[in-house]
Design a protein around this motif. Structure first.
Motif, PDB file in Angstrom:
ATOM      1  N   ALA A   6      -5.370  -1.870 -12.953  1.00 42.49           N
ATOM      2  CA  ALA A   6      -4.196  -2.238 -12.154  1.00 42.49           C
ATOM      3  C   ALA A   6      -4.565  -3.354 -11.184  1.00 42.49           C
ATOM      4  CB  ALA A   6      -3.683  -1.027 -11.383  1.00 42.49           C
ATOM      5  N   PRO A   7      -3.682  -4.324 -10.972  1.00 39.65           N
ATOM      6  CA  PRO A   7      -3.991  -5.414 -10.034  1.00 39.65           C
ATOM      7  C   PRO A   7      -4.071  -4.909  -8.597  1.00 39.65           C
ATOM      8  CG  PRO A   7      -1.699  -5.521 -10.747  1.00 39.65           C
ATOM      9  CD  PRO A   7      -2.351  -4.476 -11.583  1.00 39.65           C
ATOM     10  N   GLU A   8      -5.066  -5.431  -7.857  1.00 38.33           N
ATOM     11  CA  GLU A   8      -5.209  -5.018  -6.458  1.00 38.33           C
ATOM     12  C   GLU A   8      -4.117  -5.622  -5.591  1.00 38.33           C
ATOM     13  OE1 GLU A   8      -9.011  -5.345  -4.660  1.00 38.33           O
ATOM     14  OE2 GLU A   8     -10.099  -4.678  -6.437  1.00 38.33           O
ATOM     15  N   ARG A   9      -3.629  -6.775  -5.990  1.00 41.68           N
ATOM     16  CA  ARG A   9      -2.581  -7.464  -5.236  1.00 41.68           C
ATOM     17  C   ARG A   9      -1.401  -7.745  -6.144  1.00 41.68           C
ATOM     18  NH1 ARG A   9      -3.240  -6.489   0.000  1.00 41.68           N
ATOM     19  NH2 ARG A   9      -5.453  -6.579   0.520  1.00 41.68           N
ATOM     20  N   PRO A  10      -0.195  -7.579  -5.653  1.00 45.06           N
ATOM     21  CA  PRO A  10       0.118  -7.075  -4.312  1.00 45.06           C
ATOM     22  C   PRO A  10      -0.154  -5.575  -4.212  1.00 45.06           C
ATOM     23  CG  PRO A  10       2.128  -7.306  -5.578  1.00 45.06           C
ATOM     24  CD  PRO A  10       1.023  -7.869  -6.437  1.00 45.06           C
ATOM     25  N   ALA A  11      -0.445  -5.124  -3.008  1.00 38.91           N
ATOM     26  CA  ALA A  11      -0.692  -3.705  -2.781  1.00 38.91           C
ATOM     27  C   ALA A  11       0.578  -2.917  -3.089  1.00 38.91           C
ATOM     28  CB  ALA A  11      -1.111  -3.480  -1.335  1.00 38.91           C
ATOM     29  N   SER A  12       0.403  -1.713  -3.596  1.00 40.06           N
ATOM     30  CA  SER A  12       1.556  -0.869  -3.915  1.00 40.06           C
ATOM     31  C   SER A  12       1.286   0.564  -3.467  1.00 40.06           C
ATOM     32  CB  SER A  12       1.840  -0.883  -5.420  1.00 40.06           C
ATOM     33  OG  SER A  12       0.785  -0.259  -6.123  1.00 40.06           O
ATOM     34  N   ARG A  13       2.354   1.280  -3.213  1.00 39.67           N
ATOM     35  CA  ARG A  13       2.223   2.677  -2.797  1.00 39.67           C
ATOM     36  C   ARG A  13       1.551   3.505  -3.891  1.00 39.67           C
ATOM     37  NH1 ARG A  13       4.915   7.417  -3.400  1.00 39.67           N
ATOM     38  NH2 ARG A  13       4.817   8.881  -1.644  1.00 39.67           N
ATOM     39  N   GLU A  14       1.882   3.208  -5.147  1.00 36.82           N
ATOM     40  CA  GLU A  14       1.308   3.962  -6.266  1.00 36.82           C
ATOM     41  C   GLU A  14      -0.209   3.797  -6.314  1.00 36.82           C
ATOM     42  OE1 GLU A  14       3.914   1.988  -6.439  1.00 36.82           O
ATOM     43  OE2 GLU A  14       5.504   3.485  -6.785  1.00 36.82           O
ATOM     44  N   ARG A  15      -0.668   2.551  -6.086  1.00 37.88           N
ATOM     45  CA  ARG A  15      -2.113   2.310  -6.106  1.00 37.88           C
ATOM     46  C   ARG A  15      -2.792   3.029  -4.940  1.00 37.88           C
ATOM     47  NH1 ARG A  15      -5.769  -1.080  -8.443  1.00 37.88           N
ATOM     48  NH2 ARG A  15      -7.702  -1.274  -7.259  1.00 37.88           N
TER      49      ARG A  15
END
Length: 282
Positions: free
Chosen positions: A16-25
């Motif tokens: 999963a991409p680190e950016r943009p940050a997401s709540r799921e991550r």
């Protein structure tokens, strides 16, 4: 199971991409931190929890911030950094109460109770655990209530209030049996055996330890078996069954565990008994 869960979480985080940050991550990172901490990989767990906290604060996600702070507290507790653990969890608890998130409040109160117990601050531990139990019961969270009740039993045991300890543990064991919670049954049977042993009820202690041993063998939880045989060795020694006690303690020592003072005392008594037998034969 935890190992597989951690692998899947780490695999998901890697792709999963680190950016943009997401709540799921952020939530996945917190879960990975908790799993790593349970496996005592605390250095990795701390890195994950710190990363999750930074991202949660960046996103302005209050619930994720509470969970990340709680995860940092949990990791610090596992590292035996109790003052730091208390600080993180206390901050998280204050935020959880602002959010009126009862499940997070109950979980954090429970962790704070365990931290206080480790610091030998038993009154603070009792207050936190009792508050946590009340919230779990309010939520009809039977699993949380059972674990909190069992920990209150452990606390009562540490305070030599064996009647209360037995009452808490018996309540938990009944509930764990109803839902088929094997891990809960193992933990509580072992603790009930300890209580019975301290009350000099060796028949009950052996019954609890033996049932727990059968569950360990059935589930393949071999790491815990030596310690349980050690407890059964104590029961045998208090009954004067010294040769049986030595055999049970022997498994404990054979697994690389440190011999106890009790073992050397029993060996002396067994030797004396041998001499008595020889003398009687003569």
């Amino acid at each position: 199971m935890w190992s597989n869960g951690r692998k899947w979480l780490e695999r998901a985080l890697a792709i999963a991409p680190e950016r943009p940050a997401s709540r799921e991550r952020v939530e996945a990172t917190i879960d990975a931190a908790l799993l790593a901490s349970d496996q005592m990989d605390t250095a990795v767990a701390k890195q994950l929890a710190e990363a999750a906290l930074a991202q949660a604060q960046e996103l302005g996600e209050p619930r994720s911030t509470v969970r990340a702070l709680g995860a940092l507290g949990f990791v610090s507790w596992k590292q035996k950094a109790y003052l730091l653990a208390w600080t993180h969890c206390e901050q998280a608890l204050a935020l959880a109460r602002v959010l009126q998130d009862k499940i997070l409040e109950a979980n954090l109160l429970h962790i704070l109770g365990r931290i206080a117990m480790n610091q030998n601050n038993l009154e603070s531990a009792r207050s936190c655990l009792e508050q946590g139990l009340a919230v779990y019961q309010e939520l009809d969270d039977n699993l949380g209530a059972n674990i909190a009740s069992s920990d209150l039993g452990l606390l009562a045991y540490l305070q030599h209030d064996f009647a209360s300890a037995r009452r808490y543990h018996e309540r938990s064991l009944h509930s764990f049996r109803e839902v088929g919670d094997i891990a809960g049954m193992e933990m509580t049977l072992n603790r009930l055996g300890d209580v019975a042993r301290c009350e000099n009820d060796y028949d009950e202690a052996e019954r609890c330890y033996t049932e727990c041993l059968a569950i360990y063998r059935e589930t393949g939880d071999k790491d815990e078996i030596p310690s349980l045989l050690h407890n059964l060795g104590y029961v045998a020694s208090y009954r004067g069954e010294y040769f049986r006690a030595i055999a049970l303690f022997g498994v404990f020592v054979a697994k690389g565990r440190k011999p106890t003072l009790r073992l050397s005392q029993i060996a002396v008594k067994a030797s004396q008994l041998c001499n008595l037998v020889v003398d009687s034969d003569n």
